[in-house]
Design an enzyme around this catalytic site. Structure first.
Site, PDB file in Angstrom:
ATOM      1  N   SER A 158       4.964   6.620 -12.295  1.00 30.13           N
ATOM      2  CA  SER A 158       4.229   7.894 -12.379  1.00 30.13           C
ATOM      3  C   SER A 158       2.940   7.759 -13.174  1.00 30.13           C
ATOM      4  CB  SER A 158       5.128   8.988 -12.973  1.00 30.13           C
ATOM      5  OG  SER A 158       6.223   9.252 -12.121  1.00 30.13           O
ATOM      6  N   ASN A 194       0.700   0.781  -4.458  1.00 35.69           N
ATOM      7  CA  ASN A 194       1.873   0.520  -3.619  1.00 35.69           C
ATOM      8  C   ASN A 194       2.056   1.733  -2.714  1.00 35.69           C
ATOM      9  OD1 ASN A 194       4.324  -0.114  -2.457  1.00 35.69           O
ATOM     10  ND2 ASN A 194       5.530   0.262  -4.311  1.00 35.69           N
TER      11      ASN A 194
END
Length: 250
Positions: A211, A9
């Site tokens: 993350s 993304n």
């Protein structure tokens, strides 16, 4: 070895010039793995993605879609517009869209329906804030999001969705859910879908996002319920993205 879904993304990053070498290398990387590789790019670069990725093993798509077919919705993009650029994926309900642009569970549900009926694969995001987790409300929150996002769908519909669990407290913060925390929620979410739609657990694709990076990829992706990753910051640097794409786990 399980086949992983690894979707980048880009968010609001990259430039036209930087995408030339990036896409060229991504096509080469995807050719060397059995994992499924995808990337969702800013709207303005969909034309470049179509030119450089169409016909390759890299799936590509957009980071949002409007639930209306057309009309006076300034700044929005419709399903037919995404079709013009050959999109296959569309991210829906990302926490940044929910938090910054006030997307609701109801609008997420409408967007999922539009995406499915238009032939796209929705990457449907869900997840809790740190306050909700600390208050032990994360299971209730996830259940509500899953139930409302899939309202009115069929068993075949949910088998054509890529779900992505993204603990909001781990997005862009450097914090990461432990592999056990991620597995717990993703397994729970899959059980909810199994109970609601009567599908098999292994028919549901569910990613971890938050993350995810080379240093924790193997630990997270090796968990039995986690089918891949929705990768933010680490997808912007090809060396890091490549390391994640080449993960081989059982």
């Amino acid at each position: 070895m399980k086949k992983l879904y690894l979707i980048g993304n880009m968010k609001m990053n990259m430039t036209k010039s930087s995408l030339d070498p990036y896409f060229t290398e991504l096509v080469k990387v995807a050719e060397k793995t059995d994992n499924i590789v995808g990337v969702c790019v800013p709207y303005v670069y969909l034309c470049k993605a179509q030119k450089m990725l169409e016909g390759s093993k890299v799936l590509y798509g957009a980071q949002n879609i409007n639930e209306h077919a057309s009309g006076a919705y300034t700044g929005e993009i419709s399903a037919s517009m995404l079709h013009d650029f050959g999109c296959e994926l569309v991210i829906i309900g990302h926490s940044e869209r929910r938090q910054m642009y006030n997307e609701t569970d109801a609008s997420v549900n409408e967007k999922v329906k539009v995406a499915l009926s238009s032939g796209f694969t929705p990457v449907l995001c869900f997840g809790e804030t740190l306050d909700e987790r600390n208050a032990n409300k994360h299971f209730d929150l996830v259940r509500t999001q899953i139930e409302l996002a899939t309202e009115g769908l069929t068993a075949d519909d949910v088998k054509n969705i890529i779900f992505a669990y993204e603990p909001i407290w781990a997005i862009g913060t450097g914090m990461t859910a432990t592999s056990d925390q991620a597995e717990e929620i993703i397994s729970y979410a899959k059980d909810l879908i199994v109970a609601k739609f009567g599908v098999k657990k292994n028919e549901i694709i569910m990613l971890y996002g938050g993350s995810l990076k080379p240093s924790n990829a193997e630990d997270l992706l090796s968990k039995p319920s986690i089918d891949g990753g929705l990768i933010g910051g680490a997808c912007l640097k090809m060396e890091d993205f490549e390391s994640i794409i080449y993960q081989n786990v059982e």
